[in-house]
Design a protein around this motif. Structure first.
Motif, mmCIF file in Angstrom:
data_model
loop_
_atom_site.group_PDB
_atom_site.id
_atom_site.type_symbol
_atom_site.label_atom_id
_atom_site.label_comp_id
_atom_site.label_asym_id
_atom_site.label_seq_id
_atom_site.Cartn_x
_atom_site.Cartn_y
_atom_site.Cartn_z
ATOM 1 N N ALA A 1 1.017 -1.316 -0.011
ATOM 2 C CA ALA A 1 0.173 -0.073 -0.029
ATOM 3 C C ALA A 1 0.632 1.170 0.171
ATOM 4 N N GLY A 2 0.244 2.209 -0.393
ATOM 5 C CA GLY A 2 0.935 3.579 -0.720
ATOM 6 C C GLY A 2 0.870 4.270 0.659
ATOM 7 N N ARG A 3 1.947 5.207 0.792
ATOM 8 C CA ARG A 3 1.942 5.978 2.377
ATOM 9 C C ARG A 3 0.811 6.717 2.706
ATOM 10 N N ASP A 4 0.225 7.114 1.386
ATOM 11 C CA ASP A 4 -1.293 7.918 1.680
ATOM 12 C C ASP A 4 -2.300 6.906 2.489
ATOM 13 N N VAL A 5 -2.413 5.820 1.969
ATOM 14 C CA VAL A 5 -3.518 4.778 2.430
ATOM 15 C C VAL A 5 -2.924 4.355 3.620
ATOM 16 N N LEU A 6 -1.868 4.043 4.014
ATOM 17 C CA LEU A 6 -1.191 3.812 5.365
ATOM 18 C C LEU A 6 -1.385 4.850 6.493
ATOM 19 N N ASP A 7 -1.174 5.998 5.965
ATOM 20 C CA ASP A 7 -1.211 7.147 6.908
ATOM 21 C C ASP A 7 -2.859 7.134 7.216
ATOM 22 N N GLU A 8 -3.769 7.062 6.246
ATOM 23 C CA GLU A 8 -5.411 7.167 6.438
ATOM 24 C C GLU A 8 -5.615 5.882 7.305
ATOM 25 N N LEU A 9 -5.044 4.629 7.042
ATOM 26 C CA LEU A 9 -5.230 3.414 7.962
ATOM 27 C C LEU A 9 -5.266 3.779 9.208
ATOM 28 N N ALA A 10 -3.840 4.448 9.631
ATOM 29 C CA ALA A 10 -3.395 4.713 11.040
ATOM 30 C C ALA A 10 -4.229 5.706 11.753
ATOM 31 N N ARG A 11 -4.864 6.826 10.849
ATOM 32 C CA ARG A 11 -5.682 7.904 11.475
ATOM 33 C C ARG A 11 -7.114 7.141 11.852
#
Length: 183
Positions: A97-107
């Protein structure tokens, strides 16, 4: 499961032949709720793999909420580094997964934990990060009682899959349609 399947008999024979201490240790890798493992140990010996899976479901249904919390504590957050081989394999779809998806998943994980007080648990089984994120977002609208029921369903799927792997009997049985509709 067909008793003539040599993989099933070897895995089941091995499992049935373990000491209680060994079984509890092995089952802790499947689910960290000791009460669940003890209930399965109490049911041995098993005639076939399906009986082990049924015992797992029965044990899970009888867990207290505190026991379920213990089970949840044994699972990493979706999208974070998994601490055991089972979790790593189950979350393999998140790897690319891309960083943007991983960041949104973390949020979204943080929002979920703030709302429900425990880690977001889902039968990941190689699903991609964007799909897991979509499921997480949809579950944020659940009330706490509904979410606890969903958690038990997801935990049952995970436990069944891991038990099948432990016993070396091939792919886990598909969840029933009623289980799928709760996710």
């Amino acid at each position: 499961m067909d008793q003539s399947d040599p993989t099933d008999s070897v895995g089941l024979e091995w499992f049935n032949g373990l000491s209680s201490q060994q079984v509890l240790s092995v089952l802790h890798e499947v689910c960290s709720a000791a009460a669940w493992a003890e209930a399965i140990d109490d049911g041995r010996p098993f005639a076939d793999t399906e009986a082990v899976l049924d015992a797992s479901d029965d044990a899970l249904a009888s867990l207290t909420e505190a026991d379920v919390d213990t089970a949840l504590a044994g699972h990493p957050r979706i999208g974070e580094r998994a601490h055991n081989a089972s979790s790593q394999a189950e979350q393999s779809g998140v790897t690319g997964a891309g960083r943007d998806v991983l960041d949104e998943l973390a949020r979204a994980n943080a929002d979920y934990e703030d709302r429900f007080g425990h880690v977001y648990l889902v039968f990941a089984n190689g699903r991609p990060a964007d799909e897991l994120l979509q499921i997480l977002r949809s579950r944020l609208s659940n009330d706490p009682a509904t979410e606890r029921a969903v958690i038990r369903t997801e935990l049952a799927k995970i436990n069944r899959r891991r038990l099948v792997g432990l016993l070396g009997t091939g792919p886990a049985p598909s969840p029933s349609p009623s289980e799928e509709s709760q996710a």
